[in-house]
Scaffold this motif. Sequence first.
Motif, PDB file in Angstrom:
ATOM      1  N   PHE A  11       7.040  -2.883   9.047  1.00 25.83           N
ATOM      2  CA  PHE A  11       6.309  -1.780   8.424  1.00 25.83           C
ATOM      3  C   PHE A  11       7.241  -0.769   7.782  1.00 25.83           C
ATOM      4  CE2 PHE A  11       3.661  -3.163  11.969  1.00 25.83           C
ATOM      5  CZ  PHE A  11       2.362  -3.118  11.471  1.00 25.83           C
ATOM      6  N   ASP A  12       6.920  -0.354   6.569  1.00 26.34           N
ATOM      7  CA  ASP A  12       7.424   0.907   6.057  1.00 26.34           C
ATOM      8  C   ASP A  12       6.734   1.984   6.892  1.00 26.34           C
ATOM      9  OD1 ASP A  12       8.579   2.822   4.170  1.00 26.34           O
ATOM     10  OD2 ASP A  12       6.537   3.019   3.399  1.00 26.34           O
ATOM     11  N   THR A  16       2.398   4.292   4.997  1.00 21.09           N
ATOM     12  CA  THR A  16       2.036   2.947   5.424  1.00 21.09           C
ATOM     13  C   THR A  16       1.559   2.948   6.881  1.00 21.09           C
ATOM     14  OG1 THR A  16       3.696   2.023   3.919  1.00 21.09           O
ATOM     15  CG2 THR A  16       2.865   0.571   5.639  1.00 21.09           C
ATOM     16  N   THR A  91      -2.699   5.468   9.771  1.00 25.37           N
ATOM     17  CA  THR A  91      -3.537   4.743   8.822  1.00 25.37           C
ATOM     18  C   THR A  91      -4.649   4.022   9.580  1.00 25.37           C
ATOM     19  OG1 THR A  91      -1.631   4.429   7.374  1.00 25.37           O
ATOM     20  CG2 THR A  91      -3.534   2.998   7.001  1.00 25.37           C
ATOM     21  N   SER A 112      12.377   1.749   7.053  1.00 24.80           N
ATOM     22  CA  SER A 112      12.036   2.960   6.315  1.00 24.80           C
ATOM     23  C   SER A 112      13.261   3.637   5.729  1.00 24.80           C
ATOM     24  CB  SER A 112      11.323   3.935   7.266  1.00 24.80           C
ATOM     25  OG  SER A 112      11.121   5.195   6.666  1.00 24.80           O
ATOM     26  N   PHE A 169       4.621  -4.548   5.299  1.00 21.68           N
ATOM     27  CA  PHE A 169       3.593  -3.635   4.814  1.00 21.68           C
ATOM     28  C   PHE A 169       4.273  -2.467   4.107  1.00 21.68           C
ATOM     29  CE2 PHE A 169       1.331  -5.979   8.029  1.00 21.68           C
ATOM     30  CZ  PHE A 169       0.056  -6.119   7.488  1.00 21.68           C
ATOM     31  N   GLU A 170       3.857  -2.202   2.865  1.00 23.54           N
ATOM     32  CA  GLU A 170       4.475  -1.178   2.034  1.00 23.54           C
ATOM     33  C   GLU A 170       3.420  -0.391   1.266  1.00 23.54           C
ATOM     34  OE1 GLU A 170       7.247   0.196   1.303  1.00 23.54           O
ATOM     35  OE2 GLU A 170       8.782  -0.989   2.287  1.00 23.54           O
ATOM     36  N   ASP A 171       3.833   0.743   0.680  1.00 27.89           N
ATOM     37  CA  ASP A 171       2.881   1.514  -0.119  1.00 27.89           C
ATOM     38  C   ASP A 171       3.474   2.016  -1.443  1.00 27.89           C
ATOM     39  OD1 ASP A 171       4.495   3.561   1.155  1.00 27.89           O
ATOM     40  OD2 ASP A 171       2.962   4.992   0.533  1.00 27.89           O
ATOM     41  N   ALA A 188       0.360  -4.504   0.468  1.00 27.57           N
ATOM     42  CA  ALA A 188       0.447  -3.106   0.037  1.00 27.57           C
ATOM     43  C   ALA A 188      -0.743  -2.317   0.563  1.00 27.57           C
ATOM     44  CB  ALA A 188       0.476  -3.023  -1.488  1.00 27.57           C
ATOM     45  N   ILE A 189      -0.469  -1.086   0.990  1.00 25.94           N
ATOM     46  CA  ILE A 189      -1.501  -0.173   1.455  1.00 25.94           C
ATOM     47  C   ILE A 189      -1.828   0.811   0.340  1.00 25.94           C
ATOM     48  CG2 ILE A 189      -2.141   1.568   3.147  1.00 25.94           C
ATOM     49  CD1 ILE A 189      -1.856  -1.172   4.391  1.00 25.94           C
ATOM     50  N   ASN A 191      -3.268   4.098  -1.031  1.00 24.80           N
ATOM     51  CA  ASN A 191      -3.562   5.404  -0.460  1.00 24.80           C
ATOM     52  C   ASN A 191      -3.673   6.451  -1.574  1.00 24.80           C
ATOM     53  OD1 ASN A 191      -0.864   6.228  -1.094  1.00 24.80           O
ATOM     54  ND2 ASN A 191      -0.142   5.329   0.827  1.00 24.80           N
TER      55      ASN A 191
END
Length: 227
Positions: A11-12, A16, A91, A112, A169-171, A188-189, A191
Motif C-alpha cells: 500500500f501507498d 490510499t 479509506t 510511501s 494500491f496507489e492513488d 488505483a484508489i 479520491n
Amino acid sequence: MNKKVFKAVLFDADGTIYDSTMLHQKAYEKVCRELYDFDFSKKLYFDECIVAYKRPHQVLKEHGVACNEEELYGEKREYYDTIARKELNATPGLEALLKAAKAHGVPCVIVSGASHHTLENSLSILGLKDFFQFRIGYEDTVEFQKPHPHPYEKALAQLGIAAKDGVAFEDTRTGITSAKNAKLFCVAIKNLTNTVEQLKEANLIVSSYDELKYTFEKQAMVLGYSE
C-alpha cells in the motif's frame, strides 16, 4: 471475470490508506504562511508535491524562499498531528481487507514517500499499526523516490517474493508508474484529489476497498477484476 492470486499486499499511504493528502496541504499552508509569509496553496501543493512529487522544501527554494528544513518539517509535523487526530479517516473498506489478510497470513506492507514519523503517527491515530509487517518510508529511499521503481523493489526484496505475487494500491500517477515499473499489478484508489485520467495506467480503478471483489485463502489474496 479474470482472477489474480497474490502472496502480499503493498500500500501507498497518503490518499490510499487514509485521507491525509489535504491535511498535509493544510499543515504546510499554515506553517509556510507563519514562517515565511508564503502561500502554499492547494493548487501549488497538488501540482508540485502530488503530481511532480517534489518535497515541500524544494518547492520553497524554487520560489526563492530560504527555509530551514528542520524548522519547516518540525513545525509541519506538529500541526499535522494535531489536525490528523480530529480529521484523519481510513479509506472505506480498508480495515476489513486488512483483517482478512491478517487472518489468512497474507502480509501487508506500506511503500510511501512520507516520513516514518508521519506514517507511525497516522497509523497510530487510526489503530492500524499492527496490520503492517513493515513500512518503506522517505528515509529508506531518499535517492530513488517514486516514480522510480526502487521503493517497491525494496519492499519486494524484504518480502522475499516475485513482483507477480504482489498487488500494489496507489492513488497518484507517480505511484502507479513506480508500481508498474516494478512489474506489480496495480489498483488505483479514486479520491477527491485525483482524476480517472491520472489513474488510467493502473490495472484497476476503484473508489474504495468496498468495491473490490476479493477473497482470501491460506496465505493468498484472490482478486477478481474485468479488463
